[in-house]
Design a protein around this motif. Structure first.
Motif, PDB file in Angstrom:
ATOM      1  N   ASN A 161      29.211 -13.518  29.957  1.00 49.72           N
ATOM      2  CA  ASN A 161      28.410 -14.607  29.384  1.00 49.72           C
ATOM      3  C   ASN A 161      28.441 -15.845  30.274  1.00 49.72           C
ATOM      4  O   ASN A 161      27.458 -16.593  30.356  1.00 49.72           O
ATOM      5  CB  ASN A 161      28.922 -14.950  27.984  1.00 49.72           C
ATOM      6  CG  ASN A 161      28.505 -13.928  26.945  1.00 49.72           C
ATOM      7  OD1 ASN A 161      27.415 -13.355  27.035  1.00 49.72           O
ATOM      8  ND2 ASN A 161      29.355 -13.694  25.947  1.00 49.72           N
ATOM      9  N   TYR A 163      28.938 -15.773  33.564  1.00 49.96           N
ATOM     10  CA  TYR A 163      28.798 -15.310  34.944  1.00 49.96           C
ATOM     11  C   TYR A 163      27.916 -16.254  35.757  1.00 49.96           C
ATOM     12  O   TYR A 163      26.815 -16.615  35.343  1.00 49.96           O
ATOM     13  CB  TYR A 163      28.213 -13.900  34.951  1.00 49.96           C
ATOM     14  CG  TYR A 163      28.097 -13.272  36.310  1.00 49.96           C
ATOM     15  CD1 TYR A 163      29.217 -13.103  37.115  1.00 49.96           C
ATOM     16  CD2 TYR A 163      26.862 -12.840  36.789  1.00 49.96           C
ATOM     17  CE1 TYR A 163      29.117 -12.508  38.364  1.00 49.96           C
ATOM     18  CE2 TYR A 163      26.744 -12.241  38.030  1.00 49.96           C
ATOM     19  CZ  TYR A 163      27.880 -12.083  38.821  1.00 49.96           C
ATOM     20  OH  TYR A 163      27.768 -11.501  40.065  1.00 49.96           O
ATOM     21  N   ASN A 213      22.570 -11.584  31.487  1.00 46.14           N
ATOM     22  CA  ASN A 213      22.730 -12.823  32.248  1.00 46.14           C
ATOM     23  C   ASN A 213      21.800 -12.787  33.461  1.00 46.14           C
ATOM     24  O   ASN A 213      21.879 -11.871  34.277  1.00 46.14           O
ATOM     25  CB  ASN A 213      24.188 -12.949  32.710  1.00 46.14           C
ATOM     26  CG  ASN A 213      24.490 -14.307  33.323  1.00 46.14           C
ATOM     27  OD1 ASN A 213      23.723 -14.831  34.123  1.00 46.14           O
ATOM     28  ND2 ASN A 213      25.634 -14.870  32.944  1.00 46.14           N
ATOM     29  N   SER A 216      22.902 -11.854  37.041  1.00 40.47           N
ATOM     30  CA  SER A 216      23.197 -10.467  37.421  1.00 40.47           C
ATOM     31  C   SER A 216      22.086  -9.876  38.282  1.00 40.47           C
ATOM     32  O   SER A 216      22.263  -8.815  38.891  1.00 40.47           O
ATOM     33  CB  SER A 216      23.401  -9.591  36.178  1.00 40.47           C
ATOM     34  OG  SER A 216      22.175  -9.388  35.493  1.00 40.47           O
TER      35      SER A 216
END
Length: 760
Positions: A161, A163, A213, A216
């Motif tokens: 969350n 990241y 996210n 990513s």
């Protein structure tokens, strides 16, 4: 630091008239196709195994033995499908790739729970966590029981969350710890305990948060390792059906120009692992039927990235083609797949850089849609692949021919010497009386591929065999006229010098089938005989090469099996350790301690009396030797099996001062002769003698063995001869005449240090 290309072998299965090998014997000396997981991309932080290589897959054992120099951790087949795909090489990783390894203590993980465990993982070096894949059984539960894994999974969710596109939150280490847990639990479920819905829910929470996210999706080196960890974790959790949309997206978004520069191949390649094992997971087929776009994505990936073929990332294209072909196993997808597969085949060739892609697709077309082979243009591809790639042919002897992809003259000489030298050793151990009845396999063809990857792809197409193994012996029907037995193997490219993997083990299968076991392999499966078939191949391979079987010594210390249990070994239901290491131990023990019992069993095997052999093992012997075997294992583990490496059975030196005189069951050592001259021998044969066997071995030069019943033997005065290209010669004379018989060793090339053994 650069990536290391590391190829993994899965475990093979016996099939009619064939024997497939797990990683086995080098030279310093067949099967229903079983799918294998794609080869994986190794991380730069570890010189050992890739995180992607730590999938929760269990090795079930290989038909051939795991002899010296075992390969990295084997990945077993989980689904029916294609030859193994390959790991691409890449350049470097971003965040932390060059970080120095920190000290690692297993107790730092096993002694902590909850937030303390999470903080320990976050503070640990990636290479430290890598060692946990090899954690001992005594520590496995404390590190990886489900409650520990759930804690770490929710910590990974929180890190996902938050990241930021790099490893600042240690998400890579958290996910790698989860991979280690799945791996260890799979192999040690009895210790770790089961994993259930609680972990599935927590794991999905972590992965869902990561892929949701937007960071990513960064095409950067910093995102490469965390993304790889997440994508590999899909495979570890065996949750491909749930994550098909993610897998499809990664395939569609991969762009060779941009993503290669950012090391994203390492992050995308795990997609193929999940797809390769998806068919073995509940709900996968239904998920693909509901969302078949993954097949479009695989075709598009292979088509769009063809510029990678011939580069160190070209195996990505091969992986995509392999997984596309795997879907042909589902008949409902064939109408969709046919034009895709045909188009990719048309763009490739049976030789050159694209031959691996074509090989994978040809294999799929011929196995899943053979009736339409003309549509794909592959009906005669096996012959084309053979003609294009197996271009080296060399006769080692009248009975042994090597067919190879890339061996030079020196390598051929090394391989031939090893094979030719093995005959005398084999016969000295087996004490056979010649070929078993109805066996016409008088020649063997040894097929050697240049690499294990060439073997996996090309041998599958050319010989129609499963190649998720370390080699395969294809016996055929030994009673059929014109039958050509062969074994298929490959060069060992990870060795420091030239080796052929499994050479001596596979050759033992040929000799064992010809001289010890009646009929083909299937004929003997009326009763369990794998303790002998694999154990004897292991024993001969290690002993002939005078090499210590350290793996067998290691398992001996565990006292896992009773001898009476090992007589029940069935390959398909046994672990690799039981088949090979314990097979070696059982055979070695029986040969060293109870030779007469071995001879009695072999008499039954040679006659095809499987029930009779079984009665000896399970009734006559039964549990009688179990206690002694257990004591022998203790001695073996304590050093006896290392310091007393078995070689050719030791016979006493022949008595008397006349060095020409041989006696029953003795040896003349250090025999020598200059080029063109002879070393002569005579033997007195008692009336009624059934057999005389003379073997020569060792030393330098090349001596040929000749026999004459009535006077000295010469090249122009003999009845039988053995003329191998070294000093490994054997002559067996059945029903010899009483009185003097004569043998001579002729120096084709001056020899010295040769041993001449006589048995009768």
């Amino acid at each position: 630091m650069t990536f290391v290309l590391s190829l993994f072998l899965a475990v093979g299965l016996f099939a009619p008239q064939s024997q497939a090998a797990a990683p086995a014997t080098p030279v310093t000396g067949g099967g229903t196709p079983t799918g294998t997981a794609p080869t994986r991309l190794a991380p730069p932080s570890s010189s050992l195994e890739s995180p992607a290589d730590k999938a929760p897959a269990k090795a079930d054992g290989g038909r051939e033995s795991a002899s010296s120099q075992p390969l990295p951790e084997p990945l077993p087949p989980q689904v029916t499908g294609l030859p193994q795909t390959r790991r691409p090489e890449a350049k470097t990783l971003g965040q932390g790739a060059e970080a120095a390894a920190k000290p690692c203590n297993v107790g730092d993980f096993t002694s902590r729970t909850g937030s303390a465990l999470v903080q320990q993982i976050k503070a640990s070096d990636y290479s430290c966590i890598d060692t946990l894949f090899r954690i001992g059984r005594g520590d496995a539960a404390n590190a990886f029981r489900e409650s520990q894994m759930v804690t770490v999974a929710y910590a990974a969710r929180d890190a996902a969350n938050a990241y930021q596109g790099n490893d600042s939150g240690a998400i890579t280490e958290l996910m790698y710890y989860l991979q280690a847990g799945y791996y260890v639990q799979f192999y040690n479920e009895d210790v770790v305990g089961p994993y259930g819905d609680a972990l599935l829910t927590a794991g999905r929470a972590a992965l869902d948060a990561f892929y949701a996210n937007p960071r990513s999706r960064d095409v950067t080196p910093d995102n490469a390792r965390p993304l790889s960890g997440a994508t590999t974790l899909i495979d570890s959790t065996q949750d491909a059906a749930h994550y098909l949309p993610v897998l499809r997206r990664l395939l569609n978004e991969y762009d060779s120009a941009a993503w290669s520069r950012a090391d994203m191949a390492w992050a995308v390649n795990p997609v193929f692992f999940s797809l390769s094992r998806g068919p073995g997971q509940a709900g996968y087929r239904e998920a693909v039927n509901a969302d078949p776009g993954v097949m479009d994505a695989l075709f598009t990936f292979a088509s769009r990235n063809r510029d990678l073929i011939g580069t160190n990332l070209g195996t990505m294209v091969y992986n995509a083609a392999t997984e596309l072909g795997r879907f042909m196993d589902y008949p409902e997808f064939l109408p969709k797949l046919r034009p895709y597969v045909s188009a990719l085949i048309a763009q490739s060739s049976p030789s050159g850089p694209s031959m691996y892609e074509r090989g994978a697709l040809t294999w799929a077309a011929l196995h899943y849609d053979k009736g339409n082979c003309a549509y794909y243009g592959v009906c005669d591809d096996p012959a084309k692949f053979k003609a294009a790639n197996l271009t080296v042919k060399h006769a080692c002897s009248p009975s042994i021919t090597i067919v190879a992809q890339a061996l030079d003259a020196t390598q051929l000489g090394t391989a031939c010497a090893s094979l030719n030298g093995q005959d005398a050793f084999f016969h000295a151990v087996a004490k056979d009386s010649g070929p078993v009845k109805d066996d016409n396999n008088g020649t063997i063809e040894v097929v050697v591929f240049h690499t294990d990857f060439d073997y996996k792809v090309l041998a599958a197409v050319i010989f129609d065999i499963g190649t998720n193994n370390g080699g395969m012996y294809l016996e055929g029907n030994p009673a059929a006229a014109g039958n050509q037995p062969r074994f298929v193997c490959f060069e060992n490219k990870w060795a420091s010098s030239f080796e052929i993997w499994n050479l001596n083990h596979e050759y033992t299968h040929y000799l064992d089938g010809r001289f010890n076991v009646y009929g083909d392999y299937d004929a003997g499966q009326v009763q369990p005989i794998d303790w002998w078939v694999e154990g004897f191949a292991e024993f001969v391979s290690w002993s002939y090469r005078k090499t210590v079987n350290t793996d067998a010594i290691a398992v001996a210390s565990r006292h896992t099996y009773k001898l009476s249990e090992l007589f029940d070994t069935v390959y398909a239901r046994s672990s690799q350790d039981r088949v090979y290491r314990w097979g070696y131990l059982a055979v070695r023990y029986m040969l060293e301690q109870h030779r007469s019992d071995v001879d009695a069993v072999l008499a039954k095997y040679r006659a095809g009396d499987w029930d009779g052999a079984r009665a000896i093992l399970k009734t006559t012997i039964g549990t009688r030797y179990d206690a002694d075997f257990d004591s022998w294992l203790t001695r073996c583990a304590a050093g006896a099996c290392a310091t007393d490496t078995p070689g050719q059975p030791q016979l006493p030196e022949c008595a008397g001062g006349d060095v020409r005189k041989l006696d029953a069951n003795c040896v003349r050592s250090n025999v020598a002769a200059s080029t063109g001259n002879y070393a002569h021998f005579y033997l007195t044969v008692p009336a009624g003698t059934k057999q005389v066997k003379i073997t020569t071995s060792g030393g330098t030069g090349n001596g040929d063995l000749y026999y004459n019943p009535g006077s000295w033997a010469y090249t122009n005065a003999h009845v039988f001869r053995s003329t191998n290209p070294d000093n490994s010669e054997t002559l067996t004379v059945t029903n010899p005449p009483a009185g003097y018989v004569f043998f001579s060793l002729y120096a084709q090339q001056g020899f010295s240090g040769v041993s001449v053994t006589s048995e009768m």
